[in-house]
Design a protein around this motif. Structure first.
Motif, PDB file in Angstrom:
ATOM      1  N   GLU A  26     -12.330  -8.819   5.516  1.00 20.44           N
ATOM      2  CA  GLU A  26     -11.970  -8.166   6.651  1.00 20.44           C
ATOM      3  C   GLU A  26     -11.304  -8.424   7.945  1.00 20.44           C
ATOM      4  N   LYS A  27     -11.332  -9.758   7.867  1.00 26.51           N
ATOM      5  CA  LYS A  27     -10.387 -10.606   8.788  1.00 26.51           C
ATOM      6  C   LYS A  27      -9.093 -10.567   8.618  1.00 26.51           C
ATOM      7  N   GLU A  28      -8.749 -10.408   7.305  1.00 26.58           N
ATOM      8  CA  GLU A  28      -7.380 -10.336   7.155  1.00 26.58           C
ATOM      9  C   GLU A  28      -6.635  -8.967   6.849  1.00 26.58           C
ATOM     10  N   LEU A  29      -7.144  -7.965   7.586  1.00 26.32           N
ATOM     11  CA  LEU A  29      -6.919  -6.489   7.617  1.00 26.32           C
ATOM     12  C   LEU A  29      -5.133  -6.428   7.966  1.00 26.32           C
ATOM     13  N   ASP A  30      -4.996  -7.404   8.923  1.00 24.78           N
ATOM     14  CA  ASP A  30      -3.578  -7.358   9.290  1.00 24.78           C
ATOM     15  C   ASP A  30      -2.606  -7.976   8.459  1.00 24.78           C
ATOM     16  N   VAL A  31      -3.240  -8.828   7.487  1.00 29.65           N
ATOM     17  CA  VAL A  31      -2.215  -9.475   6.495  1.00 29.65           C
ATOM     18  C   VAL A  31      -1.999  -8.242   5.376  1.00 29.65           C
ATOM     19  N   LEU A  32      -3.215  -7.783   5.297  1.00 26.58           N
ATOM     20  CA  LEU A  32      -2.930  -6.547   4.271  1.00 26.58           C
ATOM     21  C   LEU A  32      -1.937  -5.548   4.590  1.00 26.58           C
ATOM     22  N   TYR A  33      -2.061  -5.128   5.936  1.00 31.56           N
ATOM     23  CA  TYR A  33      -1.166  -4.100   6.433  1.00 31.56           C
ATOM     24  C   TYR A  33       0.383  -4.545   6.333  1.00 31.56           C
ATOM     25  N   LYS A  34       0.726  -6.029   6.634  1.00 34.35           N
ATOM     26  CA  LYS A  34       1.890  -6.477   6.467  1.00 34.35           C
ATOM     27  C   LYS A  34       2.374  -6.409   5.092  1.00 34.35           C
ATOM     28  N   GLU A  35       1.679  -6.610   4.226  1.00 27.58           N
ATOM     29  CA  GLU A  35       1.761  -6.605   2.760  1.00 27.58           C
ATOM     30  C   GLU A  35       2.387  -5.185   2.261  1.00 27.58           C
ATOM     31  N   THR A  37      -6.274   0.042  -0.745  1.00 26.10           N
ATOM     32  CA  THR A  37      -5.441   0.793  -0.553  1.00 26.10           C
ATOM     33  C   THR A  37      -4.546   1.098  -1.820  1.00 26.10           C
ATOM     34  N   THR A  38      -4.031   2.323  -2.010  1.00 22.09           N
ATOM     35  CA  THR A  38      -3.324   2.692  -3.178  1.00 22.09           C
ATOM     36  C   THR A  38      -2.100   3.478  -2.864  1.00 22.09           C
ATOM     37  N   ILE A  39      -0.800   3.239  -3.250  1.00 20.45           N
ATOM     38  CA  ILE A  39       0.227   3.823  -2.772  1.00 20.45           C
ATOM     39  C   ILE A  39       0.821   4.462  -4.103  1.00 20.45           C
ATOM     40  N   TYR A  40       0.884   5.673  -4.346  1.00 21.58           N
ATOM     41  CA  TYR A  40       1.313   6.518  -5.615  1.00 21.58           C
ATOM     42  C   TYR A  40       2.918   7.237  -5.228  1.00 21.58           C
ATOM     43  N   ILE A  41       3.633   6.733  -6.201  1.00 21.90           N
ATOM     44  CA  ILE A  41       4.990   7.159  -5.893  1.00 21.90           C
ATOM     45  C   ILE A  41       5.667   7.936  -7.148  1.00 21.90           C
ATOM     46  N   GLN A 101       9.669   9.283 -13.186  1.00 16.73           N
ATOM     47  CA  GLN A 101       8.846   8.106 -13.139  1.00 16.73           C
ATOM     48  C   GLN A 101       7.758   8.273 -12.022  1.00 16.73           C
ATOM     49  N   GLU A 102       6.837   7.518 -12.431  1.00 16.96           N
ATOM     50  CA  GLU A 102       5.645   7.427 -11.424  1.00 16.96           C
ATOM     51  C   GLU A 102       5.019   6.055 -11.500  1.00 16.96           C
ATOM     52  N   ASP A 103       4.791   5.640 -10.283  1.00 14.66           N
ATOM     53  CA  ASP A 103       4.253   4.149 -10.161  1.00 14.66           C
ATOM     54  C   ASP A 103       3.152   4.216  -8.973  1.00 14.66           C
ATOM     55  N   ALA A 104       2.338   3.140  -9.092  1.00 17.75           N
ATOM     56  CA  ALA A 104       1.236   3.012  -8.260  1.00 17.75           C
ATOM     57  C   ALA A 104       1.248   1.743  -7.792  1.00 17.75           C
ATOM     58  N   TRP A 105       0.886   1.255  -6.692  1.00 12.33           N
ATOM     59  CA  TRP A 105       0.806  -0.053  -6.109  1.00 12.33           C
ATOM     60  C   TRP A 105      -0.574  -0.243  -5.544  1.00 12.33           C
ATOM     61  N   TYR A 106      -1.360  -1.214  -6.156  1.00 11.09           N
ATOM     62  CA  TYR A 106      -2.703  -1.224  -5.448  1.00 11.09           C
ATOM     63  C   TYR A 106      -2.517  -2.694  -4.472  1.00 11.09           C
ATOM     64  N   PHE A 107      -3.438  -2.385  -3.402  1.00 10.35           N
ATOM     65  CA  PHE A 107      -3.625  -3.731  -2.331  1.00 10.35           C
ATOM     66  C   PHE A 107      -5.053  -3.747  -2.167  1.00 10.35           C
ATOM     67  N   TYR A 108      -5.119  -5.052  -2.088  1.00 11.53           N
ATOM     68  CA  TYR A 108      -6.814  -5.610  -2.264  1.00 11.53           C
ATOM     69  C   TYR A 108      -7.107  -6.285  -0.824  1.00 11.53           C
ATOM     70  N   LEU A 109      -8.355  -6.118  -0.327  1.00 11.19           N
ATOM     71  CA  LEU A 109      -8.457  -6.917   1.098  1.00 11.19           C
ATOM     72  C   LEU A 109      -9.666  -7.537   0.587  1.00 11.19           C
ATOM     73  N   LYS A 110      -9.287  -8.852   0.855  1.00 11.53           N
ATOM     74  CA  LYS A 110     -10.228  -9.963   0.334  1.00 11.53           C
ATOM     75  C   LYS A 110     -11.469 -10.443   1.352  1.00 11.53           C
TER      76      LYS A 110
END
Length: 63
Positions: free
Chosen positions: A46-55, A24-28, A35-44
């Motif tokens: 598939e069982k940790e999808l809920d952890v990724l969403y929380k982050e 997932t990438t969030i672009y602001i 100003q521009e910023d991008a946040w990158y989120f990585y899923l290590k």
């Protein structure tokens, strides 16, 4: 990123900048502050999808 900057479309965007294996990438963009910023989120695992969403939501809360 397309449609967040005037004149940038899916056809003209430089997708190479986002090709980093992130899930997932969030672009602001803050036009007023120029100003521009991008946040990158990585899923290590598939069982940790809920952890990724929380982050992701925790990061959004900081705005």
């Amino acid at each position: 990123m397309p449609f967040t900057n005037e004149g940038l479309t899916y056809e003209t965007a430089h997708w190479e900048a986002l090709n980093n294996d992130s899930h997932t990438t969030i672009y602001i963009s803050d036009i007023d502050a120029n100003q521009e910023d991008a946040w990158y989120f990585y899923l290590k695992d598939e069982k940790e999808l809920d952890v990724l969403y929380k982050e992701i939501f925790q990061k959004i809360e900081t705005l």
